[in-house]
Design a protein around this motif. Structure first.
Motif, short mmCIF file in Angstrom:
data_model
loop_
_atom_site.label_atom_id
_atom_site.label_comp_id
_atom_site.label_asym_id
_atom_site.label_seq_id
_atom_site.Cartn_x
_atom_site.Cartn_y
_atom_site.Cartn_z
N PHE A 137 0.81 -1.21 0.00
CA PHE A 137 0.00 0.00 0.00
C PHE A 137 0.85 1.27 0.00
CE2 PHE A 137 -2.51 -3.23 2.34
CZ PHE A 137 -3.49 -3.44 1.38
N LEU A 138 1.80 1.37 0.94
CA LEU A 138 2.59 2.60 1.04
C LEU A 138 3.47 2.81 -0.19
CD1 LEU A 138 3.72 2.50 4.79
CD2 LEU A 138 1.83 3.79 3.78
N SER A 139 3.92 1.72 -0.80
CA SER A 139 4.77 1.85 -1.98
C SER A 139 4.01 2.40 -3.19
CB SER A 139 5.39 0.50 -2.34
OG SER A 139 4.38 -0.45 -2.64
N LYS A 140 2.68 2.42 -3.10
CA LYS A 140 1.86 2.93 -4.21
C LYS A 140 1.60 4.43 -4.10
CE LYS A 140 1.43 -1.27 -5.75
NZ LYS A 140 2.16 -1.69 -6.98
N PRO A 142 2.04 8.17 -4.61
CA PRO A 142 2.79 8.91 -5.63
C PRO A 142 4.02 9.59 -5.03
CG PRO A 142 0.45 9.33 -5.85
CD PRO A 142 0.63 8.57 -4.56
N VAL A 143 5.12 9.55 -5.72
CA VAL A 143 6.39 10.19 -5.38
C VAL A 143 7.01 9.58 -4.12
CG1 VAL A 143 7.63 12.33 -4.92
CG2 VAL A 143 5.65 12.34 -6.48
N LEU A 144 6.35 9.76 -2.97
CA LEU A 144 6.92 9.28 -1.71
C LEU A 144 7.03 7.76 -1.68
CD1 LEU A 144 5.17 11.56 0.94
CD2 LEU A 144 7.48 11.76 -0.01
N GLY A 145 6.07 7.08 -2.29
CA GLY A 145 6.11 5.62 -2.31
C GLY A 145 7.34 5.09 -3.02
N ALA A 146 7.65 5.71 -4.16
CA ALA A 146 8.82 5.27 -4.93
C ALA A 146 10.12 5.55 -4.21
CB ALA A 146 8.81 5.94 -6.30
N LEU A 147 10.15 6.63 -3.42
CA LEU A 147 11.39 7.01 -2.75
C LEU A 147 11.62 6.24 -1.45
CD1 LEU A 147 11.40 10.91 -3.18
CD2 LEU A 147 12.72 9.22 -4.45
N PHE A 148 10.60 6.15 -0.62
CA PHE A 148 10.80 5.65 0.74
C PHE A 148 10.30 4.24 0.98
CE2 PHE A 148 10.69 10.29 1.20
CZ PHE A 148 11.87 10.51 1.91
N PHE A 149 9.30 3.79 0.24
CA PHE A 149 8.65 2.54 0.58
C PHE A 149 8.81 1.46 -0.47
CE2 PHE A 149 6.04 6.05 2.43
CZ PHE A 149 6.43 5.85 3.76
N SER A 150 9.61 1.73 -1.48
CA SER A 150 9.90 0.72 -2.50
C SER A 150 11.33 0.21 -2.34
CB SER A 150 9.72 1.31 -3.91
OG SER A 150 8.39 1.73 -4.12
N ARG A 151 11.50 -1.10 -2.47
CA ARG A 151 12.83 -1.74 -2.37
C ARG A 151 13.56 -1.32 -1.09
NH1 ARG A 151 15.88 0.04 -7.47
NH2 ARG A 151 14.78 1.98 -7.03
N SER A 152 12.85 -1.37 0.02
CA SER A 152 13.44 -0.93 1.29
C SER A 152 13.78 -2.13 2.17
CB SER A 152 12.48 0.00 2.04
OG SER A 152 11.30 -0.70 2.41
#
Length: 311
Positions: A137-140, A142-152
């Motif tokens: 959910f958080l990785s979706k 916009p903008v913040l999801g790609a930076l902080f919640f993707s591939r973490s």
């Protein structure tokens, strides 16, 4: 440009987190009044302890379990080595700069020696570290999801939670007030019935625990093996502590700054837009900026008044 930034940002976070937790450990020690130049050695001890325990357990335990056990071993190893610094600096009232330097030298020699006894090569590789994953959910977002919640890494959120807890402990509790007072006016704290030595022991042991965790996090995120060196991240953490003015928010910004340029230096040759710039520029830029900042802010430094003074 945005695509490039979103690609390298997870690596920036990966490099930042070990420095952040190690610098946070130095904050506890120095706010209690004990200068700790041994962060490199404490981090290296945790790096070795985590690798050693993971190597012993990775074939007999589930993945998450042996990673957690390895990080706990790193914390304990950091505390064990930090206790030597605490005993010398607090009980024996030795010169804290020399004690910290001795910790660095001892850890560098002892860990490699034991690693050679274990593997014969001085390196301790692990099969698998923490697997990067998207947060549901958080990785979706916009903008913040790609930076902080993707591939973490989940260790990133553990360290950020420790940072938030430390901010609360140091600035919103009576214990934190007492700890900081020990680094400012220890005689006044003693007159109020507070055991300064005990508080300083806590500060130094906390620095060992967090620095050891920093070494463990480095191992299970992007290193993958103990090789006898943490690449100077302990010294960078000391620089970030000073650059951040011995404050949690300042440390967060300073370690991110170092992590960003360290990442640029590592990936610049693979990026056409950056490979025209010599790699050494990215590597030395954080240090140059730190030196310039220290020169212009030296009159306004907020180091604890009793930092480094035996009591």
């Amino acid at each position: 440009m945005w695509e490039l930034f979103s690609q390298i940002f997870p690596y920036v976070i990966a490099y930042t987190i070990p420095m952040l937790v190690t610098s946070l450990g130095g904050l506890y020690s120095e706010r209690s009044g004990v200068t700790n130049l041994g962060l490199e050695g404490l981090m290296l001890s945790g790096y070795f302890g985590s690798a050693f325990v993971i190597k012993l357990t990775e074939n007999a335990m589930p993945h998450t379990a042996y990673i957690a056990l390895g990080l706990a071993a790193g914390v304990l190893c950091g505390m064990l080595v930090a206790s030597l610094h605490a005993f010398a600096s607090i009980n024996l009232k030795a010169d804290q700069t020399i004690s910290g330097t001795a910790i660095n030298m001892l850890a560098a020699a002892l860990t490699v020696y034991v690693a050679r006894l274990v593997t014969g090569s001085g390196n301790i590789p692990i099969v698998m570290g923490i697997v990067r994953d998207d947060i549901p959910f958080l990785s979706k977002i916009p903008v913040l999801g790609a930076l902080f919640f993707s591939r973490s890494y989940w260790s990133t959120w553990l360290v950020l939670a420790l940072w938030g807890f430390s901010f609360w402990l140091l600035y919103s509790t009576s214990f934190g007030l007492r700890l900081r007072a020990c680094g400012e006016h220890p005689s006044a704290v003693e007159s109020a019935g507070i055991n300064v030595r005990r508080m300083r022991w806590f500060g130094v042991l906390a620095s060992g625990a967090l620095s050891g965790l920093g070494g463990g996090v480095m191992l299970v995120t992007y290193s993958g093996e103990f090789n006898g060196s943490v690449a100077g991240l302990g010294f960078l953490s000391i620089a970030a502590l000073i650059f951040g003015q011995w404050k949690p928010l300042g440390i967060l910004g300073a370690t991110f700054f170092f992590g960003f340029f360290t990442t640029l230096a590592n990936v610049s040759q693979a990026i056409p837009a950056l490979n025209v710039v010599p790699t050494v520029i990215f590597k030395v830029f954080p240090y140059i900026v730190t030196l310039v900042a220290l020169v212009f802010s030296s009159k306004h430094m907020s180091a604890p008044a009793a930092d480094g003074i035996p009591y």
